[in-house]
Enzyme design. Structure first.
Site, mmCIF file in Angstrom:
data_model
loop_
_atom_site.group_PDB
_atom_site.id
_atom_site.type_symbol
_atom_site.label_atom_id
_atom_site.label_comp_id
_atom_site.label_asym_id
_atom_site.label_seq_id
_atom_site.Cartn_x
_atom_site.Cartn_y
_atom_site.Cartn_z
ATOM 1 N N PRO A 101 0.930 -1.306 0.014
ATOM 2 C CA PRO A 101 -0.168 0.101 0.027
ATOM 3 C C PRO A 101 0.960 1.288 0.093
ATOM 4 O O PRO A 101 1.619 1.421 0.721
ATOM 5 C CB PRO A 101 -0.732 -0.133 1.237
ATOM 6 C CG PRO A 101 -0.597 -1.498 1.521
ATOM 7 C CD PRO A 101 0.386 -2.152 1.158
ATOM 8 N N GLY A 107 6.428 0.713 4.182
ATOM 9 C CA GLY A 107 7.815 0.519 3.680
ATOM 10 C C GLY A 107 8.024 0.687 2.122
ATOM 11 O O GLY A 107 8.961 0.118 1.442
ATOM 12 N N SER A 108 6.825 1.077 1.451
ATOM 13 C CA SER A 108 6.717 1.068 0.158
ATOM 14 C C SER A 108 7.875 1.838 -0.532
ATOM 15 O O SER A 108 8.562 1.143 -1.698
ATOM 16 C CB SER A 108 5.211 1.524 -0.354
ATOM 17 O OG SER A 108 5.455 2.655 -1.217
ATOM 18 N N ALA A 110 11.066 2.500 0.565
ATOM 19 C CA ALA A 110 12.192 1.856 0.542
ATOM 20 C C ALA A 110 12.220 0.452 -0.243
ATOM 21 O O ALA A 110 13.286 0.286 -0.895
ATOM 22 C CB ALA A 110 12.198 1.280 2.060
ATOM 23 N N ALA A 111 10.974 -0.081 -0.297
ATOM 24 C CA ALA A 111 11.144 -1.384 -1.339
ATOM 25 C C ALA A 111 11.257 -1.195 -2.505
ATOM 26 O O ALA A 111 11.894 -1.970 -3.599
ATOM 27 C CB ALA A 111 9.899 -2.187 -1.031
ATOM 28 N N ASP A 152 13.558 1.173 7.584
ATOM 29 C CA ASP A 152 12.798 0.622 6.686
ATOM 30 C C ASP A 152 13.740 0.282 5.779
ATOM 31 O O ASP A 152 13.343 -0.998 5.054
ATOM 32 C CB ASP A 152 11.765 1.717 5.963
ATOM 33 C CG ASP A 152 10.806 2.196 7.012
ATOM 34 O OD1 ASP A 152 10.648 1.858 7.921
ATOM 35 O OD2 ASP A 152 9.722 2.861 6.394
HETATM 36 C C1 MEV Z 1 8.557 4.842 9.495
HETATM 37 O O1 MEV Z 1 8.185 3.670 8.809
HETATM 38 C C2 MEV Z 1 9.512 4.648 10.571
HETATM 39 C C3 MEV Z 1 9.802 6.160 11.321
HETATM 40 O O2 MEV Z 1 10.082 5.708 12.663
HETATM 41 C C4 MEV Z 1 10.416 6.774 10.778
HETATM 42 C C5 MEV Z 1 12.013 6.418 10.682
HETATM 43 O O3 MEV Z 1 12.331 5.454 11.447
HETATM 44 O O4 MEV Z 1 12.781 6.700 9.605
HETATM 45 C C6 MEV Z 1 8.574 7.041 11.873
#
Ligand code: MEV
Length: 318
Positions: A101, A107-108, A110-111, A152
């Protein structure tokens, strides 16, 4: 040159989001039921080195040269070519798609970066090591939200559960017994750049209060690591609920997310919390098999748009 394809999973954060940006530990696991995919195809009819980027889900179909410096897909391609030392590769067409999503805190971004870097490096015949892929994805994460912790890109690159502390090598996470989470999509976007920015402004305005909250969250992540190693599901649930209460105090939950966690707990989940940046995105609920069906029903009745199952079944050693 052959077509190359690479994919990378989504992720959820079990403990420690936001506090992880400030040096506290966090725990995240990959979610392989959803994936980003990149496909690189040689474009023999094109002028040499022309690169086309196509991602219909976000309405993108353009030449790399036309894309701005802060376009995350373009940035991943450019950074990969720099790392590979191949500034002028044979012409290719990159297609990016994803079942993760968008803006769901899974993590879209990053993926997508990891899949692109792997597909491009395979295409030029020089697969990059995971450490390099992770580093490039981290640089691209900075475009998504200015001060990422790196969790992520790390969990997505290595595709294994991680106990993560910013700037330190990823640590082994022991998991004694299989665990089952339901990931409920609130249907609202998780504005991670906004929540990370708001938490930063709060911390700047009242460092004492925020650092106490970050430390308390960090302690929960440490305790959760022990509870995972001991297979203590009741304790894990309690820790998730405590983490959610602290996330509420950081003002990154919302009425919608709170309604989902409350519904999950009332239906018998061992614990429930938001996962990722918050305000929207996903809630995760830890369930035992006998309760899983009724917790699922309760989440849907409380407004969850979709539910994804994820299981943590085996320890992985670095
Ligand atoms: C985002 O998936 C997680 C956060 O802690 C941001 C980060 O770690 O970069 C909100």
């Amino acid at each position: 040159m052959a077509v190359t394809v690479a994919s990378a999973p989504g992720k959820i954060i079990l403990f420690g989001e936001h506090a992880v940006v400030y040096g506290q530990p966090a725990i995240a696991v990959p979610v392989t039921a959803v994936q980003a995919k990149a496909r690189v195809q040689p474009d023999i009819s094109a002028p040499s080195s022309r690169i086309l980027v196509w991602a219909e889900q976000i309405g993108l179909d353009a030449a790399l040269d036309e894309l701005p410096i802060d376009n995350p897909l373009a940035a991943a391609v450019r950074a990969a070519l720099v790392a590979l030392g191949v500034p002028r590769p044979p012409a290719f067409r990159l297609h990016v798609s994803s079942t993760i999503p968008l803006a769901g805190g899974m993590g879209s971004g990053a993926a997508v970066s990891v899949a692109i870097v792997r597909a491009v490096s395979d295409f030029v015949g020089r697969p990059l090591a995971d450490e390099q892929v992770n580093q490039i994805a981290f640089e691209v994460e900075k475009l998504h939200h200015g001060t990422p912790s790196g969790i992520d890109n790390t969990v997505v690159t290595y595709a294994q559960p991680v106990y993560f502390v910013k700037g330190r090598p990823v640590e082994r996470l022991e998991v004694r017994r299989p665990l089952h989470w339901l990931i409920a999509d609130s249907g609202l976007p998780a504005p991670t750049a906004e929540t990370v920015g708001d938490v930063r402004r709060g911390w700047q305005a009242d460092p004492g209060r925020y650092e106490t909250l970050f430390s308390e969250i960090g302690l929960l992540a440490r305790q959760a690591r022990e509870a995972l190693a001991a297979g203590d599901m009741a304790e894990l649930g309690r820790l998730m609920n405590a983490n959610q209460a602290l996330l509420q105090q950081l003002d990154v939950s919302s009425a919608t997310l709170d309604a989902l966690t409350t519904a999950a707990l009332a239906a018998g989940a061992a614990g429930a919390k938001l996962s990722g940046g918050g305000r929207g995105g996903n809630v995760i609920a830890l369930v035992d098999e006998p309760q899983a069906a009724q917790v699922r029903e309760a989440l849907l009745a409380a407004g969850a748009k979709t539910i994804i199952d994820t299981r943590l079944t085996r320890p992985r050693v670095e």
